[in-house]
Design a protein around this motif. Structure first.
Motif, PDB file in Angstrom:
ATOM      1  N   LEU B 280       0.823  -1.216   0.000  1.00  0.00           N
ATOM      2  CA  LEU B 280       0.000   0.000   0.000  1.00  0.00           C
ATOM      3  C   LEU B 280       0.851   1.256   0.000  1.00  0.00           C
ATOM      4  O   LEU B 280       0.515   2.242  -0.646  1.00  0.00           O
ATOM      5  N   LEU B 281       1.955   1.230   0.752  1.00  0.00           N
ATOM      6  CA  LEU B 281       2.796   2.416   0.806  1.00  0.00           C
ATOM      7  C   LEU B 281       3.791   2.436  -0.337  1.00  0.00           C
ATOM      8  O   LEU B 281       4.354   3.473  -0.665  1.00  0.00           O
ATOM      9  N   ALA B 282       4.024   1.298  -0.970  1.00  0.00           N
ATOM     10  CA  ALA B 282       5.069   1.200  -1.990  1.00  0.00           C
ATOM     11  C   ALA B 282       4.547   1.560  -3.371  1.00  0.00           C
ATOM     12  O   ALA B 282       5.309   1.690  -4.301  1.00  0.00           O
ATOM     13  N   ARG B 283       3.233   1.755  -3.509  1.00  0.00           N
ATOM     14  CA  ARG B 283       2.683   1.794  -4.872  1.00  0.00           C
ATOM     15  C   ARG B 283       3.155   2.987  -5.693  1.00  0.00           C
ATOM     16  O   ARG B 283       3.053   2.976  -6.906  1.00  0.00           O
ATOM     17  N   GLU B 284       3.666   4.041  -4.998  1.00  0.00           N
ATOM     18  CA  GLU B 284       4.167   5.181  -5.763  1.00  0.00           C
ATOM     19  C   GLU B 284       5.490   4.862  -6.453  1.00  0.00           C
ATOM     20  O   GLU B 284       5.818   5.391  -7.488  1.00  0.00           O
ATOM     21  N   GLU B 285       6.251   3.991  -5.810  1.00  0.00           N
ATOM     22  CA  GLU B 285       7.619   3.745  -6.255  1.00  0.00           C
ATOM     23  C   GLU B 285       7.639   2.801  -7.450  1.00  0.00           C
ATOM     24  O   GLU B 285       6.714   2.054  -7.681  1.00  0.00           O
ATOM     25  N   ARG B 286       8.734   2.797  -8.137  1.00  0.00           N
ATOM     26  CA  ARG B 286       8.926   1.898  -9.253  1.00  0.00           C
ATOM     27  C   ARG B 286       8.894   0.453  -8.728  1.00  0.00           C
ATOM     28  O   ARG B 286       9.532   0.129  -7.728  1.00  0.00           O
ATOM     29  N   ASN B 287       8.109  -0.391  -9.358  1.00  0.00           N
ATOM     30  CA  ASN B 287       8.056  -1.815  -9.018  1.00  0.00           C
ATOM     31  C   ASN B 287       7.391  -2.168  -7.686  1.00  0.00           C
ATOM     32  O   ASN B 287       7.301  -3.334  -7.346  1.00  0.00           O
ATOM     33  N   ASN B 288       6.927  -1.175  -6.914  1.00  0.00           N
ATOM     34  CA  ASN B 288       6.287  -1.492  -5.628  1.00  0.00           C
ATOM     35  C   ASN B 288       7.118  -2.454  -4.798  1.00  0.00           C
ATOM     36  O   ASN B 288       6.664  -3.520  -4.422  1.00  0.00           O
ATOM     37  N   VAL B 289       8.331  -2.074  -4.493  1.00  0.00           N
ATOM     38  CA  VAL B 289       9.246  -3.023  -3.855  1.00  0.00           C
ATOM     39  C   VAL B 289       8.925  -3.238  -2.374  1.00  0.00           C
ATOM     40  O   VAL B 289       8.688  -2.291  -1.640  1.00  0.00           O
ATOM     41  N   VAL B 290       8.905  -4.502  -1.934  1.00  0.00           N
ATOM     42  CA  VAL B 290       8.837  -4.826  -0.511  1.00  0.00           C
ATOM     43  C   VAL B 290      10.040  -5.714  -0.170  1.00  0.00           C
ATOM     44  O   VAL B 290      10.675  -6.290  -1.051  1.00  0.00           O
ATOM     45  N   ARG B 291      10.333  -5.804   1.128  1.00  0.00           N
ATOM     46  CA  ARG B 291      11.500  -6.569   1.552  1.00  0.00           C
ATOM     47  C   ARG B 291      11.097  -7.681   2.511  1.00  0.00           C
ATOM     48  O   ARG B 291      10.248  -7.472   3.372  1.00  0.00           O
ATOM     49  N   LEU B 292      11.707  -8.836   2.322  1.00  0.00           N
ATOM     50  CA  LEU B 292      11.476  -9.971   3.215  1.00  0.00           C
ATOM     51  C   LEU B 292      12.771 -10.250   3.967  1.00  0.00           C
ATOM     52  O   LEU B 292      13.840 -10.361   3.360  1.00  0.00           O
ATOM     53  N   THR B 293      12.686 -10.348   5.299  1.00  0.00           N
ATOM     54  CA  THR B 293      13.867 -10.625   6.108  1.00  0.00           C
ATOM     55  C   THR B 293      13.562 -11.788   7.043  1.00  0.00           C
ATOM     56  O   THR B 293      12.576 -11.742   7.773  1.00  0.00           O
ATOM     57  N   THR B 294      14.410 -12.834   7.008  1.00  0.00           N
ATOM     58  CA  THR B 294      14.201 -13.928   7.964  1.00  0.00           C
ATOM     59  C   THR B 294      14.668 -13.445   9.333  1.00  0.00           C
ATOM     60  O   THR B 294      15.639 -12.697   9.441  1.00  0.00           O
ATOM     61  N   GLN B 295      13.932 -13.873  10.397  1.00  0.00           N
ATOM     62  CA  GLN B 295      14.198 -13.354  11.736  1.00  0.00           C
ATOM     63  C   GLN B 295      14.885 -14.385  12.631  1.00  0.00           C
ATOM     64  O   GLN B 295      15.162 -14.109  13.786  1.00  0.00           O
ATOM     65  N   GLY B 296      15.062 -15.610  12.104  1.00  0.00           N
ATOM     66  CA  GLY B 296      15.798 -16.614  12.870  1.00  0.00           C
ATOM     67  C   GLY B 296      15.033 -17.202  14.039  1.00  0.00           C
ATOM     68  O   GLY B 296      15.543 -18.019  14.781  1.00  0.00           O
ATOM     69  N   ASN B 297      13.778 -16.793  14.259  1.00  0.00           N
ATOM     70  CA  ASN B 297      13.008 -17.303  15.399  1.00  0.00           C
ATOM     71  C   ASN B 297      11.645 -17.809  14.937  1.00  0.00           C
ATOM     72  O   ASN B 297      10.637 -17.604  15.600  1.00  0.00           O
ATOM     73  N   GLY B 298      11.600 -18.413  13.758  1.00  0.00           N
ATOM     74  CA  GLY B 298      10.324 -18.901  13.249  1.00  0.00           C
ATOM     75  C   GLY B 298       9.471 -17.805  12.652  1.00  0.00           C
ATOM     76  O   GLY B 298       8.293 -18.004  12.407  1.00  0.00           O
ATOM     77  N   LEU B 299      10.049 -16.628  12.454  1.00  0.00           N
ATOM     78  CA  LEU B 299       9.319 -15.501  11.888  1.00  0.00           C
ATOM     79  C   LEU B 299      10.023 -14.969  10.652  1.00  0.00           C
ATOM     80  O   LEU B 299      11.254 -15.045  10.543  1.00  0.00           O
ATOM     81  N   ILE B 300       9.268 -14.434   9.707  1.00  0.00           N
ATOM     82  CA  ILE B 300       9.854 -13.568   8.685  1.00  0.00           C
ATOM     83  C   ILE B 300       9.204 -12.198   8.834  1.00  0.00           C
ATOM     84  O   ILE B 300       8.069 -12.077   9.300  1.00  0.00           O
ATOM     85  N   GLU B 301       9.943 -11.169   8.439  1.00  0.00           N
ATOM     86  CA  GLU B 301       9.440  -9.814   8.536  1.00  0.00           C
ATOM     87  C   GLU B 301       9.271  -9.264   7.131  1.00  0.00           C
ATOM     88  O   GLU B 301      10.175  -9.374   6.302  1.00  0.00           O
ATOM     89  N   ILE B 302       8.094  -8.698   6.847  1.00  0.00           N
ATOM     90  CA  ILE B 302       7.854  -8.033   5.560  1.00  0.00           C
ATOM     91  C   ILE B 302       7.833  -6.532   5.829  1.00  0.00           C
ATOM     92  O   ILE B 302       7.088  -6.069   6.701  1.00  0.00           O
ATOM     93  N   THR B 303       8.628  -5.771   5.097  1.00  0.00           N
ATOM     94  CA  THR B 303       8.656  -4.323   5.312  1.00  0.00           C
ATOM     95  C   THR B 303       8.615  -3.587   3.984  1.00  0.00           C
ATOM     96  O   THR B 303       8.936  -4.137   2.924  1.00  0.00           O
ATOM     97  N   SER B 304       8.192  -2.354   4.060  1.00  0.00           N
ATOM     98  CA  SER B 304       8.236  -1.483   2.905  1.00  0.00           C
ATOM     99  C   SER B 304       8.408  -0.070   3.411  1.00  0.00           C
ATOM    100  O   SER B 304       7.921   0.281   4.481  1.00  0.00           O
ATOM    101  N   ASN B 305       9.106   0.742   2.656  1.00  0.00           N
ATOM    102  CA  ASN B 305       9.456   2.072   3.105  1.00  0.00           C
ATOM    103  C   ASN B 305       9.324   3.048   1.953  1.00  0.00           C
ATOM    104  O   ASN B 305       9.867   2.833   0.884  1.00  0.00           O
ATOM    105  N   SER B 306       8.561   4.096   2.192  1.00  0.00           N
ATOM    106  CA  SER B 306       8.372   5.117   1.167  1.00  0.00           C
ATOM    107  C   SER B 306       8.649   6.437   1.855  1.00  0.00           C
ATOM    108  O   SER B 306       7.810   6.945   2.598  1.00  0.00           O
ATOM    109  N   PRO B 307       9.880   6.975   1.688  1.00  0.00           N
ATOM    110  CA  PRO B 307      10.356   8.046   2.578  1.00  0.00           C
ATOM    111  C   PRO B 307       9.338   9.156   2.853  1.00  0.00           C
ATOM    112  O   PRO B 307       9.173   9.572   3.994  1.00  0.00           O
ATOM    113  N   GLU B 308       8.614   9.622   1.838  1.00  0.00           N
ATOM    114  CA  GLU B 308       7.708  10.740   2.084  1.00  0.00           C
ATOM    115  C   GLU B 308       6.448  10.344   2.833  1.00  0.00           C
ATOM    116  O   GLU B 308       5.876  11.141   3.562  1.00  0.00           O
ATOM    117  N   VAL B 309       6.010   9.088   2.606  1.00  0.00           N
ATOM    118  CA  VAL B 309       4.722   8.674   3.165  1.00  0.00           C
ATOM    119  C   VAL B 309       4.881   8.002   4.523  1.00  0.00           C
ATOM    120  O   VAL B 309       4.161   8.318   5.474  1.00  0.00           O
TER     121      VAL B 309
END
Lengths: 378, 378
Positions: B280-309
């Protein structure tokens, strides 16, 4: 500011105030939704300066808790992101928190959004409308009146006053009139328990269309307050404020013929579908003209002719026929709009010649009137 | 030509052939629908020369009479008017009659349309496809295969071959593969009772999208016939003919990594809604990029960052995790498309590093494969 709110309540309120928000506004902060938290509940505001909508969510109502853990405050959030975020959150409740740096955190389940807010102090103050001079009416009746008239406003800005609906309240009769100078739609209803009078109150057609969309049939009455340059429609959870159009609305009563030379009565839906079919071939032409010809044998004939494509003919039984035989052409679009507003099974149409405006009313109800100017064909 | 036909049958057939008709065709007669009446039934045809659709209405079927009083003949009627006319006619039956001057009369109840037709002799002959070399498969399975692959074709005409889906049938396994060079979607199914083999049959994505819309789940099987430059999909009442794209489809098997350094298994729908929210926050950016990070404790984290929003973070439980920790960025749009095609509750994702393509499959089904190239972020 902080609160935890039922998500479905928030979604409904956001949808309501979004109706007033335009992405093309010249005042940047009006691209946002203002959120104000008080101990008794949450108020959302959207505005494009012509229309302003406030939607209120009480903290408690009918023994249901809608909002909890309220810390008072206010913030403005961009309307481009906030509605979709709320709609897609994973849980039934949402926590919204704003800090003193205008940083807003939205939490639901494991999802956390951090947004940049704007200072609510910079959001324009809505004008305070005096509500002493108000009257009340049933919501479903107001919605009907709007549907039966607003389609006839002018879409052209050449005569701005005609883009509005002329509202008046005189001798306990509320009247709505719209005309684009080719047709006219009018509806009156009696209003009890009021001695207010006003006239020449011109509400933009766009405002009434939006009002009609968000007024909820489940609530019973709407309170209407008119001032010099604003009108306020108020229900239990909603304030809908519209500016009025300035200027004098033309005198329309003299347009309505008082006598008729030909009168017919037909089934509204049958005439509507016949005109609709005849308009299929006419749609390329200017005004989508169809022709009505009385047949002298209890029938009328509806025809349309588009030289390159072909022609269409359909006969229709009349329930009543009085006066002279007649051949008249008119815009099928105007006729379809008008017949949809008649609302009753039977419609009476009164003509005063092929070149004069004709009027339509439900057979047994004088409160609805539709008028159309014919088209000259050669 | 003359016949009387059940209107709902005619409406359905008209809707089907309309899928092939474009108002922007360079061959004027292809803006029309061809109607051909034979004693055994009526055939409607629509075509834009890339796709041609024939829809057949048998005169009698399952002891129902669909068409009566047939006089053989044919005519072409303009697709701009005919469908709306049929849809809005007043009665359940329609009479259509064409005279030798190409004048067409359409009657239903009291409504009569007279249209100018065009000579069916001038309508292009559809190529005859040899159907000896055919195989059959269930319709619902073909529709599934299309939905799981066609979204991944290229929308750009820079490499026309990639706007098609690569269809092959080898050793009784039918395979559909689509790629736009940033992602790839593939689905295989076993086909019994055939010893036909073909490969490098490239069907335009647009054709498969239209085919998917008109194939009716209520019929059971579709017969598929492939020639050098055409493919024919045939059901009981429908012939759907598409030209093939010329050229060699790139070799895609070497794109698919055979080993993996990190493997996770998650709930498909949970990952889908999490990515959807993050986008939702990435839609302005090229490709709507999101990031997946493994957390090592049975979790993954999905994040997205759009500096202005602002930014968004959400944790998700994994059901299985094997291999190295990982941080990887990708297009949320591609990920959402791929996850929708997985169709099973659980999805296995295999990574071979942050800069290498990763693949997704249902946890227990090797016949569906989705591949996405990651995005480099700095």
């Amino acid at each position: 500011m902080k609160f935890i709110i039922q998500r479905n309540q928030l979604i409904a309120s956001v949808q309501n105030v979004m109706k007033a928000i335009s992405s093309r506004t010249v005042i940047p902060i009006l691209t946002g939704i203002k959120i104000e938290a008080k101990q008794h509940g949450i108020t959302l505001t959207g505005s494009d300066s012509d229309i302003s909508i406030e939607s209120y969510i009480p903290a408690e109502e009918n023994n249901n808790v809608n909002v909890e853990q309220i810390e008072v405050g206010s913030i403005v959030l961009h309307a481009k992101y906030f509605p979709d975020i709320v709609r897609k959150l994973p849980e039934q409740t949402v926590e919204i928190e704003a800090d003193s740096n205008l940083k807003v955190t939205i939490r639901s389940g494991k999802a956390e959004f951090n947004l940049n807010g704007q200072d609510a102090e910079e959001y324009p103050q809505l004008p305070k409308v005096q509500t002493d001079n108000s009257f009340e009416m049933p919501i479903d009746l107001l919605k009907n009146m709007i549907k039966q008239t607003v389609f006839a406003v002018s879409a052209m800005e050449t005569r701005p006053i005609l883009t509005g609906v002329n509202m008046s309240l005189e001798n306990s009769v509320l009247s709505l009139i719209a005309t684009d100078s080719h047709r006219l739609a009018s509806r009156t209803v009696p209003i009890s328990n009021t001695n207010i009078n006003f006239k020449n109150v011109i509400v933009p057609g766009k405002s009434l269309n939006e009002l009609n969309k968000i007024l909820d049939d489940s609530e019973e009455t709407v309170e209407i307050s008119v001032t010099n340059n604003q009108v306020l429609f108020r229900t239990k959870h909603l304030n809908f404020l519209s500016r009025l159009l300035e200027g004098n609305y033309p005198e329309t009563s003299r347009l309505i013929p008082e006598q008729s030379k030909t009168t017919i009565q037909v089934k509204t839906k049958e005439l509507l579908s016949t005109i609709d079919r005849a308009s299929l071939l006419a749609r390329e032409e200017r005004n989508n003209v169809v022709r009505l010809t009385t047949q002298g044998n209890g029938l009328i004939e509806i025809t349309s002719n588009s030289p390159e494509v072909g022609n269409v003919t359909e006969d229709l039984s009349v329930q009543m026929f009085e006066g002279e035989e007649l051949k008249i052409s008119f815009s099928s679009k105007y006729m379809i709009d008008a017949l949809k507003a008649i609302e009753y099974d039977d419609v009476t149409i009164s003509f005063t010649g092929a070149m004069r405006p004709f009027i339509m009313r439900p057979a047994d109800d004088d409160s609805i009137l539709q008028l159309i100017l014919p088209v000259r064909t050669y």
